[in-house]
Scaffold this motif. Structure first.
Motif, PDB file in Angstrom:
ATOM      1  N   LEU A 143      26.895  45.264  26.369  1.00 47.20           N
ATOM      2  CA  LEU A 143      28.004  45.336  27.315  1.00 47.20           C
ATOM      3  C   LEU A 143      29.196  46.099  26.726  1.00 47.20           C
ATOM      4  N   LYS A 144      29.300  46.141  25.422  1.00 44.39           N
ATOM      5  CA  LYS A 144      30.384  46.772  24.667  1.00 44.39           C
ATOM      6  C   LYS A 144      31.664  45.934  24.680  1.00 44.39           C
ATOM      7  N   GLU A 145      32.064  45.428  25.839  1.00 41.03           N
ATOM      8  CA  GLU A 145      33.278  44.624  25.944  1.00 41.03           C
ATOM      9  C   GLU A 145      33.162  43.731  27.178  1.00 41.03           C
ATOM     10  N   ALA A 146      33.641  42.499  27.061  1.00 36.72           N
ATOM     11  CA  ALA A 146      33.621  41.581  28.193  1.00 36.72           C
ATOM     12  C   ALA A 146      34.622  40.463  27.939  1.00 36.72           C
ATOM     13  N   TYR A 147      35.152  39.896  29.025  1.00 39.20           N
ATOM     14  CA  TYR A 147      36.038  38.750  28.866  1.00 39.20           C
ATOM     15  C   TYR A 147      35.191  37.478  28.842  1.00 39.20           C
ATOM     16  N   GLY A 148      35.781  36.397  28.360  1.00 42.74           N
ATOM     17  CA  GLY A 148      35.033  35.172  28.110  1.00 42.74           C
ATOM     18  C   GLY A 148      34.190  34.672  29.269  1.00 42.74           C
ATOM     19  N   TYR A 149      34.780  34.580  30.452  1.00 42.34           N
ATOM     20  CA  TYR A 149      34.032  34.063  31.599  1.00 42.34           C
ATOM     21  C   TYR A 149      32.888  35.005  31.968  1.00 42.34           C
TER      22      TYR A 149
END
Length: 109
Positions: free
Chosen positions: A14-20
């Motif tokens: 994904l490279k980057e994602a927020y917690g939820y």
């Protein structure tokens, strides 16, 4: 360690994602764990250098707890060691294909 390694595999693709967002993808791919366990492993991974916080955004909306939500975005840190999980790779590729198809429909192409 298993939960954290699974999150590493997810963020490798994904490279980057927020917690939820990590939670939503995690439960589709791996055995069920609590949201608390995922957030715990994200925070622990930041301390060990396996994850890094890339940004923190405050989002406005109509949430059950109020008008603001804080999104903490994570990416792999220098200590992360992805193993190359094929199921995660295929899942993320499918997500990208669905997103591209939705964009084409939206653009009327």
């Amino acid at each position: 360690p298993v939960v954290k390694q699974n999150i590493i595999e997810l963020l490798a693709h994904l490279k980057e994602a927020y917690g939820y967002e990590v939670c939503l993808h995690y439960v589709k791919l791996f055995p069920k764990v609590s949201m608390r366990a995922i957030y715990y492993n994200l925070k622990k991974g930041v301390l060990t250098g396996e994850f890094k916080v890339t940004k923190v955004k405050s989002e406005s909306g109509d949430y059950s707890w109020g008008k603001q939500a804080e999104r903490v975005y994570y990416a792999l840190g220098p200590e992360a060691r992805p193993l190359g999980n094929d199921n995660v790779r295929k899942y993320v590729e499918e997500l990208a294909n669905k997103k591209a198809a939705a964009e084409k429909i939206k653009d009327g192409k």
